[in-house]
Design an enzyme around this catalytic site. Structure first.
Site, short mmCIF file in Angstrom:
data_model
loop_
_atom_site.label_atom_id
_atom_site.label_comp_id
_atom_site.label_asym_id
_atom_site.label_seq_id
_atom_site.Cartn_x
_atom_site.Cartn_y
_atom_site.Cartn_z
N CYS A 165 0.81 -1.23 0.00
CA CYS A 165 0.00 0.00 0.00
C CYS A 165 0.84 1.27 0.00
CB CYS A 165 -0.95 -0.01 1.19
SG CYS A 165 -2.05 -1.45 1.16
N HIS A 305 -2.37 7.74 6.87
CA HIS A 305 -2.68 6.45 6.24
C HIS A 305 -4.08 6.03 6.64
CE1 HIS A 305 -1.79 2.79 4.15
NE2 HIS A 305 -1.92 2.05 5.22
N GLU A 316 -0.45 4.85 14.21
CA GLU A 316 -0.18 6.12 13.54
C GLU A 316 -0.40 7.30 14.47
OE1 GLU A 316 -0.76 8.11 9.12
OE2 GLU A 316 -2.16 6.56 9.78
N LYS A 337 -9.30 8.21 3.19
CA LYS A 337 -9.77 6.85 2.94
C LYS A 337 -11.17 6.62 3.49
CE LYS A 337 -5.35 4.31 2.77
NZ LYS A 337 -4.38 5.39 3.11
N HIS A 342 -9.75 2.28 0.46
CA HIS A 342 -8.29 2.07 0.39
C HIS A 342 -7.92 1.56 -0.99
CE1 HIS A 342 -4.27 1.34 1.28
NE2 HIS A 342 -4.35 0.48 2.28
N PHE A 405 1.77 -3.55 3.92
CA PHE A 405 2.12 -4.87 4.42
C PHE A 405 3.59 -5.14 4.11
CE2 PHE A 405 -2.39 -6.93 4.08
CZ PHE A 405 -2.79 -6.19 5.19
#
Length: 419
Positions: A165, A305, A316, A337, A342, A405
């Site tokens: 991502c 994010h 975060e 998002k 996403h 990831f």
């Protein structure tokens, strides 16, 4: 060699809340969700039966009959590049195309095309393999940048980055480096993804990554809310035209923003889970700020994010508080998002576009779907998450975070051009 300045002179995007920049920005400011029931395939038997799909898109509009040779991720990517090039006003006949390149990020590539080809074979293996001659060109992720370069005759650096991502942010950072190191004068940088398909949805369902709020899809992406239960998968593409500053000035280009700095780090912790204290996220933001010659207190807005996953949102927030200290409470924070879903490998490009538009318009788009009484005790709500309603404020410096990831972290710092 002195590092050259890099500015953004064109924007293009297609995503679940619009197929062009004006529509996307209007919907982002107004807190419109792009989520709805999945239409790309029959999801009746899936745990998650909704997604943030691109709507009313004509794959043949720019590619004609050749559209059948490529996967949807390439269709989206080419469309975003055409928009950005048009917006930038570049006339390639007046440019040295040997010094113009393309870098896009893709996390998965042509997964829908692969499914389409494998399904009939596995249903009737006794008939033997009968694959399309276009299977490979549909499947490989670098075809997007290849087709863009062929369409316009761009002969500079050309490749795809893959870091889950964080892929599109990696692509923008790579393109930024190509220009500031003198290898190119103009770069098209972005990301493209089209993974709303049985394998994409089923795979993320199996690892419990997706929201299963099937009864209320538009409220499913709810970053920083206690009731968050996973991300909402999205699709689309976005492109930024990056240009060496003096080159842009010489041709009279409009300039949206300057890339001040960038950061890349690894968590080195777990294959899917973020570092629980946000170690990699803290360092990647610090690296981007320091590379730009900035201080943490210079930052006005963070497009986080913010995926609406339990562990990710907490980590975060911890990273922001760790790096910014008291200034964390002066920042605006938002997760776009919550509206777009996403976009996986394309997320960083779309969020970079929205971050720049926030700076240009001095408006912070909201984090939607937060409700009173849905506070997570592990999240500090003294921070300004820009819940539910856009906020006006002057934004001179903004950063965009993307994490992937494998522990990949990327951060881009943008600043307004004052001169």
């Amino acid at each position: 060699m002195k590092s050259r300045r890099v500015v953004v002179t064109g924007l293009g995007a297609i995503c679940p809340i619009g197929n062009d920049i004006p529509t996307i920005w209007e919907n982002a400011v107004n807190g419109v969700s792009g989520a709805g029931p999945i239409t790309h395939f029959d999801a009746t038997q899936f745990k998650t039966r909704f997604a943030c799909e691109v709507k009313e898109f004509d794959s043949k509009a720019h590619m004609g009959r050749d559209a059948r040779k490529f996967d949807t991720d390439t269709h989206y990517g080419v469309d975003s590049a055409i928009q950005a090039i048009t917006d930038s006003g570049i006339d390639f006949e007046k440019e040295d195309c040997n010094r113009i390149g393309v870098v896009y990020g893709e996390g998965i590539g042509g997964i829908r095309a692969l499914e389409d080809e494998l399904e009939p074979y596995f249903q009737n293996p006794e008939k033997g393999p009968r694959f399309s001659p276009f299977l490979i060109t549909k499947m490989i992720s670098d075809m997007t940048t290849g087709i863009i370069s062929i369409k316009y005759g761009l002969k500079g650096p050309n490749y795809v980055t893959t870091s889950a991502c964080a892929s599109a942010s990696n692509a923008i950072i790579d393109a930024y480096d190509q220009i500031r190191l003198g290898r190119a004068d103009i770069m098209l940088a972005g990301g493209s993804e089209a993974a709303i398909c049985p394998t994409g949805v089923g795979g993320f369902n199996a690892m419990h990554a997706l929201s299963v709020r099937n009864d209320d899809p538009q409220k499913a992406s709810r970053p920083f809310s206690k009731s968050r239960d996973g991300f909402v998968i999205g699709e689309g593409a976005a492109c930024l035209v990056l240009e060496e500053y003096e080159h842009a000035i010489a041709r009279g280009a409009k300039i949206y923003a300057e890339i001040a700095g960038s950061g890349l780090t690894a968590d080195a912790h777990h294959m899917t889970a973020p570092h629980p204290e946000g170690d990699g996220a803290t360092r990647v933001m610090q690296n981007a700020i320091e590379e730009g010659g900035l201080k943490p207190e210079d930052v006005d807005y963070i497009n986080v994010h913010g995926t609406s996953t339990y562990a990710g949102d907490i980590a975060e927030v911890k990273a922001i508080k760790s790096l910014f200290g008291k200034h964390a409470y002066e920042l605006n924070i938002s997760s776009t998002k919550s509206m777009t879903g996403h976009l996986l490998g394309a997320a960083g490009a779309l969020e970079a576009v929205l971050t720049i538009l926030a700076m240009v318009n001095n408006i912070v788009p909201p984090t939607i779907n937060f409700e009173e009484g849905d506070e997570d005790p592990e999240i500090d709500y003294s921070l300004n998450f820009t819940f539910n309603k856009a906020q006006k404020r002057e934004i001179k410096v903004a950063i965009s975070n993307t994490f992937g990831f494998g522990g990949h972290n990327a951060c881009i710092a943008f600043k307004k051009i004052e001169d």
